[in-house]
Design an enzyme around this catalytic site. Structure first.
Site, PDB file in Angstrom:
ATOM      1  N   TYR A 144       0.829  -1.208   0.000  1.00  0.00           N
ATOM      2  CA  TYR A 144       0.000   0.000   0.000  1.00  0.00           C
ATOM      3  C   TYR A 144       0.865   1.259   0.000  1.00  0.00           C
ATOM      4  O   TYR A 144       0.691   2.140  -0.847  1.00  0.00           O
ATOM      5  CB  TYR A 144      -0.924  -0.014   1.222  1.00  0.00           C
ATOM      6  CG  TYR A 144      -1.901   1.131   1.273  1.00  0.00           C
ATOM      7  CD1 TYR A 144      -2.947   1.224   0.362  1.00  0.00           C
ATOM      8  CD2 TYR A 144      -1.807   2.119   2.251  1.00  0.00           C
ATOM      9  CE1 TYR A 144      -3.855   2.276   0.414  1.00  0.00           C
ATOM     10  CE2 TYR A 144      -2.708   3.169   2.314  1.00  0.00           C
ATOM     11  CZ  TYR A 144      -3.733   3.239   1.386  1.00  0.00           C
ATOM     12  OH  TYR A 144      -4.633   4.277   1.433  1.00  0.00           O
ATOM     13  N   ASN A 189     -13.093  -0.424  14.496  1.00  0.00           N
ATOM     14  CA  ASN A 189     -12.806  -1.485  15.468  1.00  0.00           C
ATOM     15  C   ASN A 189     -13.318  -1.111  16.855  1.00  0.00           C
ATOM     16  O   ASN A 189     -14.055  -1.866  17.506  1.00  0.00           O
ATOM     17  CB  ASN A 189     -11.292  -1.722  15.563  1.00  0.00           C
ATOM     18  CG  ASN A 189     -10.832  -2.897  14.725  1.00  0.00           C
ATOM     19  OD1 ASN A 189     -11.606  -3.467  13.964  1.00  0.00           O
ATOM     20  ND2 ASN A 189      -9.570  -3.242  14.860  1.00  0.00           N
ATOM     21  N   THR A 209      -0.162   7.946  18.297  1.00  0.00           N
ATOM     22  CA  THR A 209      -1.169   8.973  18.013  1.00  0.00           C
ATOM     23  C   THR A 209      -1.648   8.922  16.565  1.00  0.00           C
ATOM     24  O   THR A 209      -0.946   8.451  15.676  1.00  0.00           O
ATOM     25  CB  THR A 209      -0.607  10.387  18.281  1.00  0.00           C
ATOM     26  OG1 THR A 209       0.418  10.679  17.324  1.00  0.00           O
ATOM     27  CG2 THR A 209      -0.070  10.504  19.689  1.00  0.00           C
TER      28      THR A 209
END
Length: 311
Positions: A144, A189, A209
């Protein structure tokens, strides 16, 4: 009225983009191979006389007549893009070649939906567009990351070699309705686990973060970039610069859902970035764009959407 091609138009971002462009009185050609896209995301658009759906994989050439191209086609969550990494790379690279070829033939502007993943696990924080990144070329996320980096290369080569009107945005974490509830991304999720009363899975210590941009803000920035002055290529960071730890996100979702879920900690996946936060000065200056939706408000919209999926 423009006729606009949106690749990946049945996906999370693509479906919102199609709806916005349709509402702005354009004709939309939505192209998707439905690997991760869903007909449910665009079902409400199918009755419009100005909306056309074409099932097609952009790793193969496409011959249509349009006025603009938004190239969004590519699985974007680790669960999906790592399932068939070779196809993921093909979608980014061959897809870019095919869409750039189409734009070159038609002499029209084309926008590439790139990603903050081009920065890898950044050693510069926050990330400006000038940062060249820290990507593992042979890791499990490389299909990706490197696919998107190569697509950016191709876009700029077409710009220099063929004087093509290109636009590139780098998308930071985005969330909202039409996300796949099982796509493995952190917002979906956490919300699904909280709504089901399951343990919320934190990878690592939870201090890494992310910056979360609500989908309507992201789409607004994308359209502004496409319609910006000719010759302004980007790349431009589009994302919310307010930074949250994974622990803060989990605690906020637990509070908003009223869940009794507990936090459980697991090993951090390979090459998972520790920090991700955009510098958006260029978007502010060149596009007059800034995100408007705060995390609390955006999460409420997302939670309502995911509740319907459980019901």
């Amino acid at each position: 009225m423009k006729r606009i091609l949106v690749t990946g138009g049945a996906g999370f971002l693509g479906s919102h983009l199609c709806e916005k462009l349709l509402n702005e009185n354009n004709e939309i050609l939505c192209v998707d191979n439905f690997y991760t896209g869903s007909r449910k995301n665009i079902h409400h658009l199918l009755d419009s006389k100005n909306f056309e759906l074409l099932r097609h994989d952009i790793t193969h050439p496409l011959f249509v007549e349009v006025d603009q191209i938004y190239n969004l086609a590519c699985p974007a969550s680790p669960v999906h893009y790592q399932f068939d990494p070779v196809q993921t790379t093909k979608t980014s690279v061959l897809g870019a070649i095919n869409m750039l070829g189409l734009a070159k033939r038609l002499k029209i502007p084309i926008l590439q939906a790139s990603t903050s993943e081009v920065y890898g696990d950044p050693e510069v924080h926050p990330q400006p567009e000038s940062y060249r990144g820290n990507v593992n070329t042979i890791g499990p996320r490389a299909c990706y990351d490197e696919g998107k980096r190569c697509a950016e290369t191709l876009f700029f080569d077409y710009y220099r070699q063929h004087d093509l009107d290109i636009k590139i945005i780098r998308i930071f974490n985005t969330y909202g309705p039409n996300m796949n509830p099982e796509d493995g991304r952190v917002v979906s999720n956490f919300i699904m686990q909280a709504l089901r009363g399951e343990d919320i899975t934190i990878y690592g210590d939870g201090k890494q973060t992310r910056s979360f941009c609500y989908v309507s803000d992201l789409i607004d920035g994308m359209v502004k970039m496409m319609n910006s002055e000719s010759g302004f290529t980007g790349p431009v960071n589009i994302g919310n610069p307010t930074e949250f730890t994974m622990l803060e996100l989990a605690e906020q979702i637990i509070e908003l859902t009223g869940s009794k879920s507990q936090l459980v900690f697991k090993e951090l996946p390979e090459d998972d970035p520790m920090q991700r936060k955009p510098i958006i000065t260029i978007a502010q200056d060149k596009l007059s764009w800034m995100p408007k939706v705060g995390l609390n408000e955006g999460l409420m919209h997302a939670i309502q959407y995911f509740k319907k999926n459980i019901e």
